[in-house]
Design a protein around this motif. Structure first.
Motif, short mmCIF file in Angstrom:
data_model
loop_
_atom_site.label_atom_id
_atom_site.label_comp_id
_atom_site.label_asym_id
_atom_site.label_seq_id
_atom_site.Cartn_x
_atom_site.Cartn_y
_atom_site.Cartn_z
N ASP A 246 0.83 -1.22 0.00
CA ASP A 246 0.00 0.00 0.00
C ASP A 246 0.86 1.26 0.00
OD1 ASP A 246 1.04 0.01 2.56
OD2 ASP A 246 -0.89 0.33 3.56
N TYR A 247 2.16 1.11 -0.25
CA TYR A 247 3.14 2.20 -0.32
C TYR A 247 3.53 2.75 1.05
CZ TYR A 247 1.63 2.07 -5.18
OH TYR A 247 1.29 1.65 -6.44
N SER A 248 3.08 2.13 2.12
CA SER A 248 3.62 2.50 3.43
C SER A 248 5.10 2.11 3.46
CB SER A 248 2.87 1.76 4.54
OG SER A 248 1.51 2.16 4.56
N PHE A 249 5.88 2.84 4.26
CA PHE A 249 7.32 2.58 4.28
C PHE A 249 7.90 3.00 5.62
CE2 PHE A 249 6.71 6.88 2.84
CZ PHE A 249 7.80 7.61 3.28
N GLU A 250 9.18 2.74 5.81
CA GLU A 250 9.88 3.13 7.03
C GLU A 250 11.02 4.07 6.67
OE1 GLU A 250 11.01 -0.24 9.37
OE2 GLU A 250 9.00 -1.11 9.34
N ILE A 251 11.11 5.17 7.42
CA ILE A 251 12.10 6.20 7.13
C ILE A 251 13.10 6.28 8.28
CG2 ILE A 251 10.78 8.11 8.17
CD1 ILE A 251 11.68 9.84 5.76
N ASP A 252 14.34 6.61 7.94
CA ASP A 252 15.37 6.76 8.97
C ASP A 252 15.06 7.96 9.85
OD1 ASP A 252 16.92 4.64 8.00
OD2 ASP A 252 17.93 5.93 6.55
N THR A 253 15.34 7.82 11.13
CA THR A 253 15.16 8.91 12.10
C THR A 253 16.40 8.99 12.97
OG1 THR A 253 12.80 8.40 12.12
CG2 THR A 253 13.61 9.85 13.84
N VAL A 254 16.80 10.20 13.30
CA VAL A 254 18.01 10.40 14.10
C VAL A 254 17.71 11.26 15.33
CG1 VAL A 254 18.71 12.46 12.78
CG2 VAL A 254 20.45 11.13 14.00
N MET A 255 18.37 10.94 16.43
CA MET A 255 18.30 11.76 17.64
C MET A 255 19.73 12.01 18.11
SD MET A 255 16.25 11.00 21.20
CE MET A 255 16.06 12.26 22.46
N ILE A 256 20.10 13.27 18.18
CA ILE A 256 21.46 13.64 18.56
C ILE A 256 21.41 14.63 19.73
CG2 ILE A 256 23.64 14.71 17.85
CD1 ILE A 256 23.06 13.82 15.00
N GLU A 257 22.20 14.36 20.73
CA GLU A 257 22.38 15.29 21.86
C GLU A 257 23.71 15.98 21.68
OE1 GLU A 257 23.30 15.10 26.70
OE2 GLU A 257 23.21 13.28 25.46
N ALA A 258 23.71 17.31 21.66
CA ALA A 258 24.94 18.09 21.50
C ALA A 258 25.01 19.15 22.59
CB ALA A 258 24.99 18.73 20.11
N ILE A 259 26.21 19.45 23.03
CA ILE A 259 26.42 20.37 24.15
C ILE A 259 27.24 21.59 23.70
CG2 ILE A 259 27.40 20.61 26.47
CD1 ILE A 259 26.93 17.61 26.84
#
Length: 261
Positions: A246-259
């Motif tokens: 049905d064209y559903s998909f999974e996309i990359d996601t990023v979480m970065i902590e920076a100081i």
């Protein structure tokens, strides 16, 4: 002709309520992690409690702001769309979150004093930022020394072929899209802005196709173009995004902590 900022305001002004109820935006372990970051910032070295001021850039439906409000003295929900901010204001009142305040503006020109926030975050917004390097310099400027910047966003694949497909599909779905940035490029940009990477992680975010295009009111001819791109995608791309029938998909996601140094 409309400017990019005008396009963003129009796109998200007409879909503001949909983002408040969107499962993609209102759920996720990353919201609890954001709350934990604020809670940690509110504890001093002696174990006492200190007032923490937080800035949520491109706040959208306000979900990050709401998650962090329990541990902050003040959360500034900041967005370019006045309609989106009105949704956040009303939802915060309904939740009894009087410490969530709204402010309209662009991320590359923040109307705040130097070193005025303990923590700055952005969640699922940065891929709309045209002036990304300047916005990051503004983040550094308004952060206190030792303050944290938490970035959460959909990310570009490091693979160039998969990257080409996701950028094209994102732009067809939402013409205010600028670019998904890869995790390696994010780390380089953050370092160039004067931030020190403290932690990072990535995961796959499932996107159900019909609700994904409905949320942005994608025009039918653009929907057909997206479907055509997926149909013609090579096996490597289809496998990378775990493309469904049905064209559903999974996309990359990023979480970065920076100081901030």
């Amino acid at each position: 002709m409309r400017s990019h900022n005008q396009l963003i305001s129009e796109q998200f002004g007409s879909t503001a309520a949909a983002y408040l109820t969107s499962a993609v935006h209102s759920q996720g372990a990353d919201l609890q992690e954001l709350a934990a970051y604020v809670a940690a910032s509110a504890t001093d070295n002696a174990g006492g409690v200190k007032a923490v001021r937080v800035l949520d850039l491109g706040c959208g439906g306000g979900h990050a702001s709401f998650a962090m409000a329990a541990h902050a003295a003040e959360v500034v929900a900041y967005d370019l769309s006045a309609s989106m901010l009105e949704v956040v204001h009303q939802a915060a009142r309904e939740r009894g979150l009087g410490n969530v305040v709204i402010q309209q503006g662009s991320v590359d020109q923040l109307p705040f004093a130097d070193a005025s926030f303990d923590l700055v975050c952005t969640r699922y917004s940065a891929h709309h930022w045209r002036g990304l390097p300047q916005a990051l310099l503004e983040v550094v400027r308004v952060l206190k020394p030792g303050g944290r910047f938490i970035l959460i966003d959909t990310a570009a694949p490091e693979d160039v072929l998969a990257d080409s497909y996701v950028q094209a599909i994102e732009l067809l779905r939402d013409t205010s899209h600028v670019r998904n940035v890869s995790p390696s490029s994010w780390k380089k940009l953050l370092s160039q802005a004067g931030l020190v990477i403290a932690s990072e992680k990535t995961w796959k975010l499932p996107l159900e196709f019909s609700s994904w295009i409905a949320r942005m009111r994608t025009p039918p001819h653009h929907v057909r173009a997206i479907e055509s791109l997926w149909q013609s995608a090579p096996a490597e791309v289809r496998e990378y995004f775990r493309l469904a029938e049905d064209y559903s998909f999974e996309i990359d996601t990023v979480m970065i902590e920076a100081i901030k140094r």
